[in-house]
Design a protein around this motif. Sequence first.
Motif, mmCIF file in Angstrom:
data_model
loop_
_atom_site.group_PDB
_atom_site.id
_atom_site.type_symbol
_atom_site.label_atom_id
_atom_site.label_comp_id
_atom_site.label_asym_id
_atom_site.label_seq_id
_atom_site.Cartn_x
_atom_site.Cartn_y
_atom_site.Cartn_z
ATOM 1 N N SER A 38 0.832 -1.215 0.000
ATOM 2 C CA SER A 38 0.000 0.000 0.000
ATOM 3 C C SER A 38 0.859 1.255 0.000
ATOM 4 O O SER A 38 0.574 2.224 -0.715
ATOM 5 C CB SER A 38 -0.928 0.024 1.212
ATOM 6 O OG SER A 38 -1.877 -1.003 1.126
ATOM 7 N N LYS A 39 1.920 1.244 0.788
ATOM 8 C CA LYS A 39 2.825 2.399 0.842
ATOM 9 C C LYS A 39 3.542 2.582 -0.487
ATOM 10 O O LYS A 39 3.657 3.705 -0.988
ATOM 11 C CB LYS A 39 3.835 2.222 1.988
ATOM 12 C CG LYS A 39 4.656 3.455 2.257
ATOM 13 C CD LYS A 39 3.766 4.590 2.735
ATOM 14 C CE LYS A 39 4.558 5.828 3.059
ATOM 15 N NZ LYS A 39 3.684 6.960 3.362
ATOM 16 N N TYR A 40 4.028 1.502 -1.067
ATOM 17 C CA TYR A 40 4.652 1.574 -2.395
ATOM 18 C C TYR A 40 3.708 2.209 -3.412
ATOM 19 O O TYR A 40 4.120 3.037 -4.228
ATOM 20 C CB TYR A 40 5.012 0.178 -2.897
ATOM 21 C CG TYR A 40 6.383 -0.346 -2.551
ATOM 22 C CD1 TYR A 40 7.449 0.478 -2.236
ATOM 23 C CD2 TYR A 40 6.625 -1.718 -2.570
ATOM 24 C CE1 TYR A 40 8.704 -0.032 -1.946
ATOM 25 C CE2 TYR A 40 7.869 -2.236 -2.295
ATOM 26 C CZ TYR A 40 8.912 -1.393 -1.978
ATOM 27 O OH TYR A 40 10.148 -1.915 -1.703
ATOM 28 N N LEU A 41 2.450 1.795 -3.389
ATOM 29 C CA LEU A 41 1.486 2.254 -4.395
ATOM 30 C C LEU A 41 1.161 3.739 -4.281
ATOM 31 O O LEU A 41 0.601 4.313 -5.210
ATOM 32 C CB LEU A 41 0.203 1.423 -4.325
ATOM 33 C CG LEU A 41 0.351 -0.015 -4.833
ATOM 34 C CD1 LEU A 41 -0.915 -0.812 -4.508
ATOM 35 C CD2 LEU A 41 0.658 -0.054 -6.323
ATOM 36 N N GLU A 42 1.539 4.358 -3.183
ATOM 37 C CA GLU A 42 1.335 5.802 -3.045
ATOM 38 C C GLU A 42 2.214 6.587 -4.027
ATOM 39 O O GLU A 42 1.847 7.694 -4.415
ATOM 40 C CB GLU A 42 1.636 6.261 -1.616
ATOM 41 C CG GLU A 42 0.612 5.806 -0.606
ATOM 42 C CD GLU A 42 0.966 6.238 0.808
ATOM 43 O OE1 GLU A 42 1.930 7.016 1.013
ATOM 44 O OE2 GLU A 42 0.276 5.770 1.742
ATOM 45 N N ASN A 43 3.361 6.012 -4.394
ATOM 46 C CA ASN A 43 4.306 6.735 -5.245
ATOM 47 C C ASN A 43 4.820 5.938 -6.437
ATOM 48 O O ASN A 43 5.629 6.457 -7.201
ATOM 49 C CB ASN A 43 5.513 7.195 -4.421
ATOM 50 C CG ASN A 43 5.114 8.134 -3.312
ATOM 51 O OD1 ASN A 43 4.457 9.141 -3.564
ATOM 52 N ND2 ASN A 43 5.470 7.807 -2.088
ATOM 53 N N ARG A 44 4.396 4.706 -6.574
ATOM 54 C CA ARG A 44 4.895 3.848 -7.644
ATOM 55 C C ARG A 44 3.730 3.246 -8.403
ATOM 56 O O ARG A 44 2.649 3.062 -7.846
ATOM 57 C CB ARG A 44 5.774 2.737 -7.064
ATOM 58 C CG ARG A 44 7.010 3.273 -6.356
ATOM 59 C CD ARG A 44 7.732 2.230 -5.545
ATOM 60 N NE ARG A 44 8.469 1.312 -6.395
ATOM 61 C CZ ARG A 44 9.313 0.382 -5.925
ATOM 62 N NH1 ARG A 44 9.514 0.269 -4.623
ATOM 63 N NH2 ARG A 44 9.949 -0.410 -6.750
ATOM 64 N N SER A 45 3.970 2.892 -9.645
ATOM 65 C CA SER A 45 2.916 2.270 -10.460
ATOM 66 C C SER A 45 2.706 0.816 -10.026
ATOM 67 O O SER A 45 3.587 0.201 -9.408
ATOM 68 C CB SER A 45 3.302 2.307 -11.941
ATOM 69 O OG SER A 45 4.395 1.435 -12.174
#
Length: 71
Positions: A38-45
Amino acid sequence: MSATEIAKRHFSAALVDATSVGLDHDALCRSLLGLVVSKYLENRSVSDVQSELRFIADNCDPDTDFAFMRP
């Protein structure tokens, strides 16, 4: 202090907390993995996150060298 040292400290504490309330370590790990994604998806595709997870999954055997490593 490195990012790895911080993560290890908090992960160890989470394992102790899980044990103290009778939670399975696998359940804790799934929950933490979900939070990381979830945290990754805040700034990554999505494809970038999938690639990151695929790389980790493909290289998780501690007895096998990474494909790009030379002997």
